[in-house]
Design a protein around this motif. Structure first.
Motif, mmCIF file in Angstrom:
data_model
loop_
_atom_site.group_PDB
_atom_site.id
_atom_site.type_symbol
_atom_site.label_atom_id
_atom_site.label_comp_id
_atom_site.label_asym_id
_atom_site.label_seq_id
_atom_site.Cartn_x
_atom_site.Cartn_y
_atom_site.Cartn_z
ATOM 1 N N ARG A 24 -9.560 49.829 24.228
ATOM 2 C CA ARG A 24 -9.413 50.776 23.114
ATOM 3 C C ARG A 24 -8.657 52.005 23.586
ATOM 4 O O ARG A 24 -7.835 52.579 22.871
ATOM 5 C CB ARG A 24 -10.794 51.156 22.568
ATOM 6 C CG ARG A 24 -10.739 52.075 21.354
ATOM 7 C CD ARG A 24 -12.104 52.331 20.790
ATOM 8 N NE ARG A 24 -12.972 53.030 21.749
ATOM 9 C CZ ARG A 24 -14.169 53.509 21.448
ATOM 10 N NH1 ARG A 24 -14.669 53.327 20.227
ATOM 11 N NH2 ARG A 24 -14.887 54.132 22.358
ATOM 12 N N GLU A 25 -8.977 52.424 24.807
ATOM 13 C CA GLU A 25 -8.230 53.487 25.471
ATOM 14 C C GLU A 25 -8.244 53.197 26.954
ATOM 15 O O GLU A 25 -9.135 52.507 27.466
ATOM 16 C CB GLU A 25 -8.823 54.855 25.162
ATOM 17 C CG GLU A 25 -10.273 55.007 25.533
ATOM 18 C CD GLU A 25 -10.844 56.344 25.091
ATOM 19 O OE1 GLU A 25 -11.390 57.057 25.951
ATOM 20 O OE2 GLU A 25 -10.734 56.658 23.886
ATOM 21 N N GLU A 26 -7.263 53.723 27.665
ATOM 22 C CA GLU A 26 -7.118 53.366 29.070
ATOM 23 C C GLU A 26 -8.323 53.820 29.879
ATOM 24 O O GLU A 26 -8.784 54.954 29.771
ATOM 25 C CB GLU A 26 -5.839 53.981 29.648
ATOM 26 C CG GLU A 26 -5.506 53.478 31.030
ATOM 27 C CD GLU A 26 -4.084 53.790 31.451
ATOM 28 O OE1 GLU A 26 -3.674 53.300 32.522
ATOM 29 O OE2 GLU A 26 -3.374 54.504 30.707
ATOM 30 N N GLY A 27 -8.867 52.888 30.673
ATOM 31 C CA GLY A 27 -9.973 53.206 31.562
ATOM 32 C C GLY A 27 -11.355 53.057 30.959
ATOM 33 O O GLY A 27 -12.345 53.098 31.695
ATOM 34 N N GLU A 28 -11.463 52.907 29.647
ATOM 35 C CA GLU A 28 -12.799 52.787 29.039
ATOM 36 C C GLU A 28 -13.442 51.468 29.484
ATOM 37 O O GLU A 28 -12.872 50.396 29.287
ATOM 38 C CB GLU A 28 -12.717 52.832 27.521
ATOM 39 C CG GLU A 28 -14.100 52.808 26.867
ATOM 40 C CD GLU A 28 -14.045 52.994 25.368
ATOM 41 O OE1 GLU A 28 -14.542 54.021 24.870
ATOM 42 O OE2 GLU A 28 -13.494 52.097 24.678
ATOM 43 N N MET A 29 -14.655 51.581 30.057
ATOM 44 C CA MET A 29 -15.290 50.405 30.637
ATOM 45 C C MET A 29 -16.797 50.463 30.424
ATOM 46 O O MET A 29 -17.404 51.539 30.449
ATOM 47 C CB MET A 29 -14.988 50.327 32.137
ATOM 48 C CG MET A 29 -15.516 49.089 32.834
ATOM 49 S SD MET A 29 -15.010 49.020 34.565
ATOM 50 C CE MET A 29 -15.964 50.378 35.261
ATOM 51 N N PHE A 30 -17.389 49.297 30.180
ATOM 52 C CA PHE A 30 -18.835 49.155 30.029
ATOM 53 C C PHE A 30 -19.330 48.117 31.033
ATOM 54 O O PHE A 30 -18.562 47.362 31.609
ATOM 55 C CB PHE A 30 -19.182 48.716 28.605
ATOM 56 C CG PHE A 30 -18.637 49.628 27.530
ATOM 57 C CD1 PHE A 30 -19.302 50.786 27.187
ATOM 58 C CD2 PHE A 30 -17.441 49.331 26.885
ATOM 59 C CE1 PHE A 30 -18.810 51.631 26.210
ATOM 60 C CE2 PHE A 30 -16.933 50.172 25.907
ATOM 61 C CZ PHE A 30 -17.618 51.331 25.567
ATOM 62 N N GLU A 31 -20.646 48.091 31.211
ATOM 63 C CA GLU A 31 -21.255 47.094 32.088
ATOM 64 C C GLU A 31 -21.824 45.912 31.320
ATOM 65 O O GLU A 31 -21.963 44.816 31.866
ATOM 66 C CB GLU A 31 -22.389 47.738 32.896
ATOM 67 C CG GLU A 31 -21.933 48.804 33.869
ATOM 68 C CD GLU A 31 -23.095 49.519 34.517
ATOM 69 O OE1 GLU A 31 -23.065 49.665 35.756
ATOM 70 O OE2 GLU A 31 -24.042 49.916 33.795
ATOM 71 N N ALA A 32 -22.143 46.148 30.049
ATOM 72 C CA ALA A 32 -22.828 45.115 29.278
ATOM 73 C C ALA A 32 -22.293 45.078 27.851
ATOM 74 O O ALA A 32 -21.789 46.090 27.325
ATOM 75 C CB ALA A 32 -24.334 45.371 29.266
ATOM 76 N N LEU A 33 -22.421 43.910 27.241
ATOM 77 C CA LEU A 33 -21.914 43.707 25.873
ATOM 78 C C LEU A 33 -22.766 42.650 25.181
ATOM 79 O O LEU A 33 -23.085 41.616 25.778
ATOM 80 C CB LEU A 33 -20.438 43.299 25.933
ATOM 81 C CG LEU A 33 -19.703 42.966 24.645
ATOM 82 C CD1 LEU A 33 -18.208 43.332 24.768
ATOM 83 C CD2 LEU A 33 -19.821 41.479 24.275
ATOM 84 N N GLY A 34 -23.117 42.910 23.924
ATOM 85 C CA GLY A 34 -23.919 41.966 23.165
ATOM 86 C C GLY A 34 -23.169 41.404 21.980
ATOM 87 O O GLY A 34 -22.382 42.105 21.324
#
Length: 547
Positions: A24-34
């Protein structure tokens, strides 16, 4: 089991312990996704994920997840047809071509057609098209044709010319050329619209429905292994590259379709009127797309329409398929029928004409309409500053094929010279101008593997790392920018950017798991990245460990 909080639903799948880049934007990161109901229902940290309930938990083991990849311009049917022909992509001499075609002739009953595909004479030591004598050396008992990798040129032997009714003093069709020697005899070389004569008489290898089904499903499974969940496939009536939306819908009804398919036609068709429920249904996989229009040919066959002569062919400025007035009318009629136009334009003259046709259409119909899909310009290989300024003022997306660089960089300077070269394959310039570029392959012209296209965007090199400094290195894109071109941007072309292309809550759960972090490796290692898993609407359609 933990108690689910009021208003929450149990997730279908919960991915944890990952490096999940939303794009969505550069560098945006998560550890988990449902995932729930085919859509992304939640994103967050592993600590927060502990509080979630899910029917299935997938431990990513620190691997990288990105939005699924797409191909914005290809010819699925044509690719499957070509799998039955002799692949000449790796041939490097005329003699090598003749030998490979002779092997096929030796296994083929006399009188049957023999077809070679994917040849590129610029990669041959001789750097020329084969002569009629060399084509006749393949066989005098089989009609034989070779189709150039760009699809815009065909070379035939004498028996094939006879079967097609091409004789001395042959009159070329409008928008095409049958090359004749000084005595008026055909040399065997045909370009553009003239090549369709062979497609009209050569039997379709996919005419057997069971064979066609097997070939198409095999190819689509391979696409899943490359991280692809969306293709925009184009019919090309000129070459009898058929596309039928019902073929894909039947695959879908049978539960066999592993990706989303947008079918684009090169003749008028009835547009679809989809309600909101259909547009937001993550399990809807097939739809109609754009109306394809050719404006010129290809650079490799010197039939792309240029403002000035080819640098290596004085007096030749390529072909235009239509006059400006004819092109205006075709684009305008499509618009007034409610259709989205997708216009093939490689040379700078063809691109000028295409922009004029779009401007004419908008002017005639009251200007820009934000509720309409953008116009699509396919290829747009030659874009100087003035052209980009015109493009910025129009509602359009640019369907580029970065992988073309891997082939063209060897000879394109010879074609158009140093000055025009500086404004070609200008991905960074178009990006900085705010133009939306979508990534495709034009398969079977080039490989549909999107990581090859991403490599070409980022490294500006062929698959062997040539040239070391990169081809026009000032036009390099970042890994983030290149990934967007092959994921998020593609869905702007079909107006689906609100439901596809990035990993955020509410969007369809189309995702790819990579074996390494593509943002942290040396960019020159992009081609070494493997797709471990591909998910479509939350369902795994490819798992490398299970293959």
């Amino acid at each position: 089991m933990k108690k689910i909080k009021r208003g929450e639903k149990m997730l279908d799948r919960l991915f944890v312990n990952g490096k999940i880049y939303s794009l969505r934007e550069e560098g945006e990161m998560f550890e988990a996704l449902g995932v729930e109901g085919g859509k992304i229902a939640w994103v967050g940290s592993d600590r927060e994920a502990v509080e979630k309930e899910s029917k299935s938990i997938i431990d990513l083991g620190g691997r990288t997840m990105i939005p699924a990849l797409a191909d914005s311009h290809m010819h699925m049917y044509a690719h499957c047809q070509n799998l039955d022909a002799v692949d000449l992509a790796e041939v490097r001499t005329v003699a090598g071509m003749v030998e490979k075609m002779q092997e096929k002739a030796g296994r083929t009953p006399p009188g049957e057609w023999i077809k070679g595909v994917n040849f590129d004479q610029t990669k041959w030591e001789e750097d020329r098209f084969p002569t009629l004598e060399e084509m006749d050396a393949i066989s005098n008992s089989h009609p034989v044709i070779l189709k150039r990798c760009c699809l815009h040129a065909v070379v035939a032997n004498s028996l094939a010319l006879k079967e097609a009714g091409i004789e001395r003093y042959h009159h070329s069709d409008a928008g095409g050329l049958v090359e004749l020697d000084e005595q008026g005899f055909p040399t065997g070389l045909l370009r553009e619209q003239s090549t369709k004569v062979f497609d009209e008489i050569i039997p379709d290898p996919l005419r057997d429905e069971n064979y066609k089904k097997k070939m198409m499903l095999d190819v689509m499974r391979d696409m899943s292994s490359k991280g692809i969940t969306t293709i925009h496939t184009y019919a090309a009536k000129i070459w009898r590259y058929n596309e039928d939306v019902e073929v894909y819908r039947n695959f879908d009804r049978e539960g066999l379709l592993p990706l989303r398919v947008t079918v684009c036609m090169d003749e008028f068709f009835d547009t679809e009127d989809l309600d909101e429920a259909s547009l937001h249904n993550p399990y809807r996989r097939v739809q109609m797309g754009a109306y394809k229009i050719f404006s010129d040919g290809s650079m490799g066959s010197r039939s792309a329409a240029l403002r000035e002569d080819y640098s290596d062919d004085e007096g030749n400025r390529g072909f235009v398929i239509y006059t400006q007035e004819e092109l205006n009318q075709k684009v305008c009629e499509a618009y007034e029928r409610g259709m989205q136009s997708a216009i093939h334009a490689i040379g700078d003259r063809a691109l000028d004409m295409t922009l004029t046709a779009i401007e004419y259409t908008l002017d005639k119909n009251g200007g820009r309409d934000e509720n309409r899909l953008p116009f699509r310009i396919i290829h747009a290989q030659m874009t100087d500053e003035q052209t980009i300024e015109r493009m910025k003022n129009l509602p359009l997306v640019v369907d580029i094929q970065p992988v073309f660089l891997c082939t063209d960089l060897y000879w394109v300077k010879d074609r158009i010279g140093e000055k025009r070269l500086q404004h070609s394959y200008a991905f960074k310039s178009m990006y900085e101008a705010g133009l939306i570029q979508t990534g495709g392959s034009d398969c079977p012209v080039e490989s549909y593997a999107p990581l090859k296209g991403i490599h070409a965007c980022v490294n500006r090199q062929d698959v062997n790392g040539y040239p070391e400094e990169g081809f026009l290195p000032g036009q390099r894109l970042s890994v983030y920018e290149a990934l967007r071109i092959f994921s998020a941007n593609v869905h702007y072309a079909t107006g689906q950017q609100d439901v596809l292309g990035t990993l955020e809550v509410g969007k369809f759960a189309d995702m790819v798991v990579l074996d390494r972090d593509i943002f942290e490796i040396d960019p020159r290692g992009i081609l070494d990245v493997w797709v471990d898993q591909t998910y479509l609407a939350g369902d795994c359609v490819f798992d490398r460990k299970k293959e």
